[in-house]
Structures are given as C-alpha cells and as structure tokens.
Design a protein around this motif. Structure first.
Motif, mmCIF file in Angstrom:
data_model
loop_
_atom_site.group_PDB
_atom_site.id
_atom_site.type_symbol
_atom_site.label_atom_id
_atom_site.label_comp_id
_atom_site.label_asym_id
_atom_site.label_seq_id
_atom_site.Cartn_x
_atom_site.Cartn_y
_atom_site.Cartn_z
ATOM 1 N N HIS A 1 0.867 -1.190 0.000
ATOM 2 C CA HIS A 1 0.000 0.000 0.000
ATOM 3 C C HIS A 1 0.897 1.231 0.000
ATOM 4 O O HIS A 1 1.699 1.426 0.923
ATOM 5 C CB HIS A 1 -0.912 0.019 1.214
ATOM 6 C CG HIS A 1 -1.659 1.312 1.363
ATOM 7 N ND1 HIS A 1 -2.588 1.754 0.435
ATOM 8 C CD2 HIS A 1 -1.574 2.285 2.319
ATOM 9 C CE1 HIS A 1 -3.053 2.920 0.814
ATOM 10 N NE2 HIS A 1 -2.462 3.277 1.947
ATOM 11 N N TYR B 1 5.654 2.886 1.459
ATOM 12 C CA TYR B 1 4.628 1.843 1.464
ATOM 13 C C TYR B 1 4.704 1.013 2.742
ATOM 14 O O TYR B 1 5.714 0.998 3.466
ATOM 15 C CB TYR B 1 4.782 0.918 0.256
ATOM 16 C CG TYR B 1 6.126 0.248 0.126
ATOM 17 C CD1 TYR B 1 6.465 -0.851 0.925
ATOM 18 C CD2 TYR B 1 7.058 0.699 -0.804
ATOM 19 C CE1 TYR B 1 7.702 -1.465 0.810
ATOM 20 C CE2 TYR B 1 8.303 0.095 -0.927
ATOM 21 C CZ TYR B 1 8.618 -1.000 -0.117
ATOM 22 O OH TYR B 1 9.848 -1.595 -0.230
ATOM 23 N N GLU C 1 -10.699 1.360 -0.490
ATOM 24 C CA GLU C 1 -9.475 1.808 0.166
ATOM 25 C C GLU C 1 -9.312 1.067 1.486
ATOM 26 O O GLU C 1 -10.318 0.780 2.156
ATOM 27 C CB GLU C 1 -9.527 3.324 0.418
ATOM 28 C CG GLU C 1 -9.372 4.173 -0.838
ATOM 29 C CD GLU C 1 -7.985 4.077 -1.468
ATOM 30 O OE1 GLU C 1 -7.046 3.613 -0.763
ATOM 31 O OE2 GLU C 1 -7.838 4.432 -2.634
ATOM 32 N N PRO C 2 -8.073 0.759 1.895
ATOM 33 C CA PRO C 2 -6.842 1.065 1.165
ATOM 34 C C PRO C 2 -6.671 0.149 -0.053
ATOM 35 O O PRO C 2 -7.170 -0.970 -0.064
ATOM 36 C CB PRO C 2 -5.748 0.804 2.207
ATOM 37 C CG PRO C 2 -6.349 -0.233 3.108
ATOM 38 C CD PRO C 2 -7.811 0.073 3.175
ATOM 39 N N PHE D 1 -3.960 -1.701 -2.898
ATOM 40 C CA PHE D 1 -2.632 -2.312 -2.863
ATOM 41 C C PHE D 1 -2.132 -2.567 -4.280
ATOM 42 O O PHE D 1 -2.925 -2.718 -5.213
ATOM 43 C CB PHE D 1 -2.665 -3.629 -2.078
ATOM 44 C CG PHE D 1 -3.074 -3.460 -0.647
ATOM 45 C CD1 PHE D 1 -2.127 -3.306 0.352
ATOM 46 C CD2 PHE D 1 -4.422 -3.433 -0.287
ATOM 47 C CE1 PHE D 1 -2.503 -3.143 1.675
ATOM 48 C CE2 PHE D 1 -4.811 -3.266 1.031
ATOM 49 C CZ PHE D 1 -3.845 -3.120 2.016
ATOM 50 N N THR E 1 -4.662 -2.180 -9.335
ATOM 51 C CA THR E 1 -4.697 -2.119 -7.877
ATOM 52 C C THR E 1 -5.585 -3.237 -7.338
ATOM 53 O O THR E 1 -6.379 -3.834 -8.072
ATOM 54 C CB THR E 1 -5.212 -0.765 -7.373
ATOM 55 O OG1 THR E 1 -6.591 -0.616 -7.743
ATOM 56 C CG2 THR E 1 -4.392 0.379 -7.949
#
Length: 368
Positions: free
Chosen positions: A268, A308, A324-325, A327, A336
């Motif tokens: 992340h 990260y 969210e979050p 990665f 993502t």
C-alpha cells in the motif's frame, strides 16, 4: 429540386423509446460529391420519420446544381417538427457538412435545439470489447449477422450524379435515389448494436458469487472468484472475452465473470510520501511523527517508490478507485487490489460499480 415521399418499410429492431418518442425521431442520411461542405456539393438528403400512422420516407434531390440551397431550406424547415436526429457518424460528417454548406451559400440554418444520437459515437468506446475490425457500418452489420450487399459506394455514385446532371437519365436518377433509400432502410439493421452501450452503462444486480480454485495442473494456482450479474437490458449477440485477470461471457442480459485473485504480499503506497520515513531494514515506511524516534542510520526520507507498507493475504483486483486502502505489486503497477472479504460486494451499489469497472477494463477504458 425533386421531392420524393412515400411509406417506408422500417422494422423496429430496437426499443425506440430508449431514444425518445417516435414522433420526435428523425433518421437522416446525406449524399454528397465530396468530403467538405466548403468545396463539394450536397445533392440528396433522405429522412425516415413516424407520422403517427406509420413510417414514412422523404427525400430531397438536387436535379440541378442550383437546387442545393432549396434542399437545405426544405430539410431544415422539415427538421423543426422533430427533436432528435438519429444517424451514423453524422456528428463527424453529415452535420458539419450541412453547416458548411449553409455558410457557403449564405443560409441562416442551424441544428440548435436538436438532440443528436450518433450510432457510431455511442458504440465507438466499446469497439475493443465487441471485437469490431473497424467502426464502418459494414463491420457493425457483420457483427450483427446482417447481410447487405451494396452495388455501389457513395464514392462511386459521385460520377453517376455528375453524369445525371448532363443527361438527366432516369436510370441514373433511380440509382441515386434507391442507394440513399437503401441506406436509410438499412438503419434498423444496425440499431440493435445500441443494446451494448445500454447494457454496459446500466445498473447491474449481482446474482451469484462463488470462490473456486483452478485445477491442480493449471497455472497460476491462485483462487478465482466466479461472479454473475443481471442487467435490465439484453444484447443480440453473445460476447466472450478475456483480459488478464478477467474472463467474461455475456449472454442476453447476464454477465458471467471469472476473476483471478492475488494471493501473497502486496504494498500500500501512501500519497504524501514527504511525511514519511523509509526503514530499509524493515522494508516499510512509517510516519515522521513516529520515525523521529528511530535512529538516523536506520531511516531515510521516503520517496514515492519507497513510501509503502506491506500486507499478506488474498486480494481482489479493482480497475478504478472503489475500495481503500488499495494495494499494488509495485509502484508502477497500473492494477490495484483490495484486501478480499465476503463483505466487499455485499452492497448492491458497490457490486454494480464493480461490474462497470470490469467492463471498462475489458473495453480498454480502465477506471470507467
């Protein structure tokens, strides 16, 4: 100028109420001697419309070069009865061409107040997903299984019209009129292509969700998520396409997707990297408020690529900002992921948004 008007065989192959009331619709097509209204001539405008009793076709034909202005006057006067123009690629060609003709001839006509439904423009964003070789009308007809052989192209008819101006041969006249009429009558054949943007832009209802794993002899070995959605709209031709990590089948109003999940470790990335330190030995970033207490030799100023934290687990790919979050595998990765849980798709709005993201990914429009 010659005006032709008669009933038209115009089968309704697509629910026209999705476009507007029949009385408001005007289908049109033009024939010209070139690509620019500044330097070539308009010689034929054809329209199909519904008069409350049935479909009618009307055409205005320039039997002399001087009749061009009369064609434009007749068309724009007639057009005022309607609210929506329906055409193929008219936003790029027909409408700008007519506007240039009006300016060249000093005519005060415009399309102001008219809505425009360009079949070409509606379908173009989905060309990749539909697997269309081109965006020409014939390519769409082939996709839909429509067989229509044109004896002449619009370009070939330019010489036919020039010969007609010299000879006024009725055989040439009939050829020009019938070509335009066939183009207009052929429009219902391609209208079903509008079902795809209708479906892709609709809201979707998730009907089933199942976790499964690939057979032992298949690679990669990550688990898969099988999802099915329903749409209020149906499509005329089934679709089957794959773009890693998604495989999709579309039949009628149902979308079935197989999505490869990621199992392992992802990162992340924090956007405000100037507020973080990177700890090389731990391979992680921490906020400056905490990092101030770490020995200077064990910390560095974080950069965008090193800011990260890592997480181990099972992740669902997402194709735009949804959870969210988020990665990534590394900083430059475009795809993502969200940490997977059974709750991710439990809300109808979120499940529908995810279906739209999947279709955008397959259509080459990630994030849509």
């Amino acid at each position: 100028m010659i005006t032709i008007k008669h009933p038209a065989d115009f089968p309704e192959t697509y629910p026209l109420d999705r476009i507007g009331p029949r009385k408001d619709l005007l289908f049109f097509d033009i024939e010209t001697t070139g690509f620019s209204g500044d330097t070539s001539q308009l010689y034929l405008i054809g329209c199909v419309y519904h008069d409350g009793f049935g479909w009618k076709l009307i055409q205005w034909f320039a039997d002399t070069r001087q009749a061009e202005a009369k064609l434009l006057d007749a068309f724009f006067s007639f057009m005022k009865r309607f609210k929506i123009l329906v055409h193929f690629n008219g936003d790029r060609f027909d409408i700008p061409y007519l506007e240039k003709c009006c300016r060249r001839l000093g005519l005060n006509h415009s399309f102001e107040g008219m809505k425009s439904l360009d079949i070409y423009r509606r379908v173009r964003p989905f060309r990749q997903l539909l697997g269309l070789e081109s965006m020409k009308q014939k390519a769409i007809e082939q996709f839909l299984g429509v067989s229509r052989e044109d004896k002449y192209s619009g370009g070939q008819l330019i010489e036919v019209y020039r010969d007609y101006l010299h000879t006024h041969d009725k055989r040439l006249y009939d050829l020009l009129i019938l070509h335009n009429e066939d183009d207009l009558k052929g429009m219902p054949a391609i209208l079903p292509i509008l079902s795809y943007p209708d479906l892709f832009e609709s809201d979707f209802t998730l009907s089933s969700l199942e976790m499964c794993t690939a057979p032992q002899d298949e690679m990669p070995s990550e688990p898969y998520l099988q999802l099915r959605w329903n749409s209020p709209f149906s499509v005329p031709v089934p679709l089957d396409c794959t773009l890693d990590p998604v495989s999709m089948e579309l039949l009628g109003n149902e979308i079935a997707c197989s999505i490869r999940l990621c199992q392992g470790q992802l990162k992340h990335f924090y956007p405000d990297y100037r507020d973080y330190y990177y700890l090389p030995f731990e391979d992680t970033a921490i906020h400056r408020s905490v990092g101030e207490y770490v020995d200077r030799s064990a910390r560095k100023k974080a950069t965008a690529k090193t800011c990260y934290t890592k997480k181990e687990g099972l992740f669902l790919p997402q194709f735009g900002p949804l959870w969210e979050p988020s990665f990534k595998e590394d900083y430059k990765s475009s795809l993502t992921y969200a940490a997977y849980s059974d709750e991710l798709l439990s809300q109808p709005q979120t499940a529908s948004a995810y279906a739209k993201q999947l279709l955008g990914w397959l259509a080459g429009q990630p994030g849509k």
